[in-house]
Design an enzyme around this catalytic site. Structure first.
Site, mmCIF file in Angstrom:
data_model
loop_
_atom_site.group_PDB
_atom_site.id
_atom_site.type_symbol
_atom_site.label_atom_id
_atom_site.label_comp_id
_atom_site.label_asym_id
_atom_site.label_seq_id
_atom_site.Cartn_x
_atom_site.Cartn_y
_atom_site.Cartn_z
ATOM 1 N N LYS A 129 -3.036 55.037 -42.016
ATOM 2 C CA LYS A 129 -3.680 55.997 -42.925
ATOM 3 C C LYS A 129 -3.598 55.420 -44.331
ATOM 4 O O LYS A 129 -2.688 54.634 -44.613
ATOM 5 C CB LYS A 129 -2.936 57.347 -42.873
ATOM 6 C CG LYS A 129 -3.767 58.517 -43.341
ATOM 7 C CD LYS A 129 -4.591 59.133 -42.221
ATOM 8 C CE LYS A 129 -5.535 60.180 -42.751
ATOM 9 N NZ LYS A 129 -6.228 60.899 -41.666
ATOM 10 N N ASP A 169 -11.540 60.869 -44.575
ATOM 11 C CA ASP A 169 -10.625 62.023 -44.445
ATOM 12 C C ASP A 169 -10.952 62.906 -45.651
ATOM 13 O O ASP A 169 -12.070 62.804 -46.198
ATOM 14 C CB ASP A 169 -9.165 61.552 -44.442
ATOM 15 C CG ASP A 169 -8.178 62.667 -44.054
ATOM 16 O OD1 ASP A 169 -8.144 63.056 -42.880
ATOM 17 O OD2 ASP A 169 -7.458 63.179 -44.952
HETATM 18 P P1 NDP Z 1 -12.943 67.745 -46.333
HETATM 19 O O1 NDP Z 1 -12.611 67.033 -47.592
HETATM 20 O O2 NDP Z 1 -14.305 67.627 -45.781
HETATM 21 O O3 NDP Z 1 -12.603 69.302 -46.456
HETATM 22 C C1 NDP Z 1 -11.345 69.768 -46.780
HETATM 23 C C2 NDP Z 1 -11.392 71.267 -46.925
HETATM 24 O O4 NDP Z 1 -10.072 71.756 -47.110
HETATM 25 C C3 NDP Z 1 -12.200 71.725 -48.124
HETATM 26 O O5 NDP Z 1 -12.778 72.961 -47.835
HETATM 27 C C4 NDP Z 1 -11.132 71.855 -49.210
HETATM 28 O O6 NDP Z 1 -11.488 72.736 -50.248
HETATM 29 C C5 NDP Z 1 -10.001 72.439 -48.378
HETATM 30 N N1 NDP Z 1 -8.723 72.126 -49.014
HETATM 31 C C6 NDP Z 1 -8.256 70.924 -49.407
HETATM 32 N N2 NDP Z 1 -7.048 71.029 -49.968
HETATM 33 C C7 NDP Z 1 -6.744 72.344 -49.924
HETATM 34 C C8 NDP Z 1 -5.628 73.103 -50.354
HETATM 35 N N3 NDP Z 1 -4.569 72.504 -50.932
HETATM 36 N N4 NDP Z 1 -5.651 74.453 -50.122
HETATM 37 C C9 NDP Z 1 -6.718 75.052 -49.530
HETATM 38 N N5 NDP Z 1 -7.797 74.371 -49.110
HETATM 39 C C10 NDP Z 1 -7.806 73.059 -49.309
HETATM 40 O O7 NDP Z 1 -11.847 67.243 -45.271
HETATM 41 P P2 NDP Z 1 -11.922 67.289 -43.689
HETATM 42 O O8 NDP Z 1 -12.608 68.507 -43.224
HETATM 43 O O9 NDP Z 1 -12.377 65.968 -43.240
HETATM 44 O O10 NDP Z 1 -10.369 67.352 -43.339
HETATM 45 C C11 NDP Z 1 -9.674 68.602 -43.224
HETATM 46 C C12 NDP Z 1 -8.392 68.378 -42.449
HETATM 47 O O11 NDP Z 1 -8.698 67.838 -41.150
HETATM 48 C C13 NDP Z 1 -7.408 67.385 -43.076
HETATM 49 O O12 NDP Z 1 -6.099 67.782 -42.742
HETATM 50 C C14 NDP Z 1 -7.740 66.083 -42.348
HETATM 51 O O13 NDP Z 1 -6.670 65.178 -42.360
HETATM 52 C C15 NDP Z 1 -7.993 66.627 -40.946
HETATM 53 N N6 NDP Z 1 -8.759 65.748 -40.083
HETATM 54 C C16 NDP Z 1 -10.021 65.321 -40.446
HETATM 55 C C17 NDP Z 1 -10.738 64.522 -39.588
HETATM 56 C C18 NDP Z 1 -12.143 64.136 -39.876
HETATM 57 O O14 NDP Z 1 -12.782 63.557 -38.977
HETATM 58 N N7 NDP Z 1 -12.699 64.430 -41.028
HETATM 59 C C19 NDP Z 1 -10.141 64.007 -38.333
HETATM 60 C C20 NDP Z 1 -8.858 64.591 -38.011
HETATM 61 C C21 NDP Z 1 -8.202 65.397 -38.886
HETATM 62 P P3 NDP Z 1 -12.118 72.188 -51.622
HETATM 63 O O15 NDP Z 1 -13.595 72.084 -51.386
HETATM 64 O O16 NDP Z 1 -11.731 73.198 -52.622
HETATM 65 O O17 NDP Z 1 -11.490 70.850 -51.873
#
Ligand code: NDP
Length: 450
Positions: A129, A169
């Site tokens: 990562k 991510d």
């Molecule tokens: P994105 O950047 O697309 O979305 C993240 C989302 O989480 C946004 O809505 C963001 O809000 C919100 N968020 C981020 N930080 C916080 C916080 N501190 N409190 C509340 N909401 C928060 O990321 P992904 O959807 O890709 O990833 C989300 C999760 O899934 C992560 O844990 C990632 O590691 C995991 N994951 C992702 C994969 C992928 O293929 N993308 C694969 C496997 C796991 P805002 O718009 O305000 O930033």
């Protein structure tokens, strides 16, 4: 002979001492160790080779300075990292995260988790990562481009299609992968499958964008099947409104479930009428194209409410999918969900449940799907993107969806096989930990002490 197997407390005390101030990393190791230590008691060969202790020590961590110039001509200095945790079963593989909350502890926890997740997919991928404390929010496209180019100017030395294959991510989507790939190609003069999550025009796999969210729902469907339940008419509470959350919501709606909430770092929206396909399309444009805030949803759709600074766990539902970030679901949230008789909690984000919340779910009789199993669909399709790139082919959506469905069923079955208690109940957390550990551990045994 090595010392006798330490108890969990002693083992974790050692991890904490060696990694001061790295709470997320210690939490992730403890989550795995609580199942692996009893398992190893019956498999002394793993203990004799100190496999768990070695897994909790990344192969290497590269840390570097990233300088870039903003649109006003100011020089900015950030820090970049790549944590290469373990490559016993394949090249390091795992995403890059750009967020102001990134630090070494967060990336070490994610790389550690990724090792087990990738093992569970059955594909030849090790765990890694990386990322930076650079925050792309509010930056212009040109600023993001300059940052990505500078980041890759160091990272390119440490990655390669047979060495380490990063992906996206939080904060790293198709736009960032495009800039990163462009710079890698410029620096090396090679077009090769060194990054996944690329756009389809230049080697990206179909279904990669949707894969994590869809995979979460496929995993949930398998869990429900074991209880003769389906998704039709189930109410669902989802956190996040990023890649994972939006595609999980899309698949749930397609399966006839009613999605009640979405969130971002400002708070959550609750739509008692349900977020249908049309409303979800609107959210996609808002969050992906306009990079806007979820609170706008409540202004747009009658009956919906925005709850500032809050998480959605107190909303009554059958299913809950935390899909935003680590430690977003605390013990209070877990209690609220259980008080409302939630049937299943399935983790779309990585380690979204705090240790207390996770323990509470495991003690209850709900279906609790841990991230390393439930959200493995994204990296699985990344693995398929690597195969397509090296074969110079592009598979169609339908073929990939069938493969993803099969992979998620297989991961589910591995969890059941390794996690079924004497009374027939399935502890998916234990199942995922043991099944993920075993494959990596056997490979490490084969390699000797290196
Ligand atoms: P994105 O950047 O697309 O979305 C993240 C989302 O989480 C946004 O809505 C963001 O809000 C919100 N968020 C981020 N930080 C916080 C916080 N501190 N409190 C509340 N909401 C928060 O990321 P992904 O959807 O890709 O990833 C989300 C999760 O899934 C992560 O844990 C990632 O590691 C995991 N994951 C992702 C994969 C992928 O293929 N993308 C694969 C496997 C796991 P805002 O718009 O305000 O930033």
């Amino acid at each position: 002979m090595p010392d006798k197997i330490p108890d969990l407390e002693t083992f974790i005390e050692g991890v904490r001492k060696r990694n001061p101030g790295q709470d997320e990393f210690v939490q992730a190791v403890e989550d795995v160790a609580q199942d692996i230590i009893p398992f190893v008691a019956d498999h002394p060969e793993y203990h004799e080779a100190e496999i768990l202790r070695r897994l909790a020590e990344p192969d290497r961590i590269v840390s570097f300075r990233v300088c870039w110039e903003d649109d006003d001509g100011n020089v900015r200095v950030e820090r970049g990292w790549r944590v290469q945790n373990n490559n016993a079963v394949g090249p390091y593989k795992g995403g890059l995260r750009f967020s102001e909350n990134v630090n070494e502890s967060v990336l070490k926890f994610l790389a550690f988790e990724q090792t087990f997740k990738n093992s569970l997919t059955g594909l030849p991928m090790g765990g890694g990562k990386g990322g930076s404390n650079f925050n792309p929010k509010g930056k212009s496209d040109r600023e993001v481009m300059r940052f990505c180019q500078s980041f890759m100017s160091e990272l390119f030395r440490h990655i390669g299609p047979d060495r380490d294959v990063p992906a996206g991510d939080i904060g790293v989507g198709t736009r960032e992968i495009g800039y990163l790939f462009g710079q890698y190609k410029k620096l090396t003069g090679r077009w090769e499958g060194v990054l996944t999550g690329k756009a389809s025009e230049y080697g990206g796999s179909k279904l990669r964008t949707e894969a994590t969210g869809y995979g979460v729902v496929y995993f949930l469907r398998e869990m429900l099947k074991d209880r003769d339940e389906g998704l039709e008419d189930k109410s669902a509470v989802i956190s996040g409104s990023g890649n994972v959350a939006l595609h999980a919501a899309e698949k749930l709606i397609g399966e006839g479930a009613k999605v009640l909430t979405l969130s971002d770092s400002d708070g959550f929206i609750h739509d008692p009428d349900g977020i249908d396909e049309e409303k979800l399309d609107w959210v996609k444009t808002l969050k992906i194209e306009k990079r806007g805030r979820i609170s706008d949803y409540a202004d747009k759709f009658d009956g919906a409410e925005f709850h500032e600074g809050k998480a959605p766990w107190a909303v009554d539902c059958d299913i809950s999918l935390p899909c935003a970030t680590q430690n977003e679901l605390d013990d209070g949230g877990a209690k609220a969900l259980l008080d409302n008789d939630v049937m299943a909690v399935v983790e779309g984000a990585n380690m979204p449940s705090t240790a207390d919340a996770s323990a509470r779910f495991r003690k209850s009789d709900i279906l609790f799907g841990p991230a390393k199993a439930a959200n493995a669909g994204g990296v699985a399709v990344s693995g398929l993107e690597m195969s397509q790139n090296s074969e110079r082919v592009s598979w169609d959506h339908e073929k990939l969806d069938t493969m993803l469905t099969g992979l998620m069923q297989d991961i589910h079955d591995k969890c059941v096989e390794s996690g079924t208690d004497d009374d027939g109940n399935v502890d998916y957390v234990r199942g995922a930990n043991i099944a993920g550990f075993r494959k990596v551990a056997d490979a490490m045994l084969a390699f000797g002490v290196v």
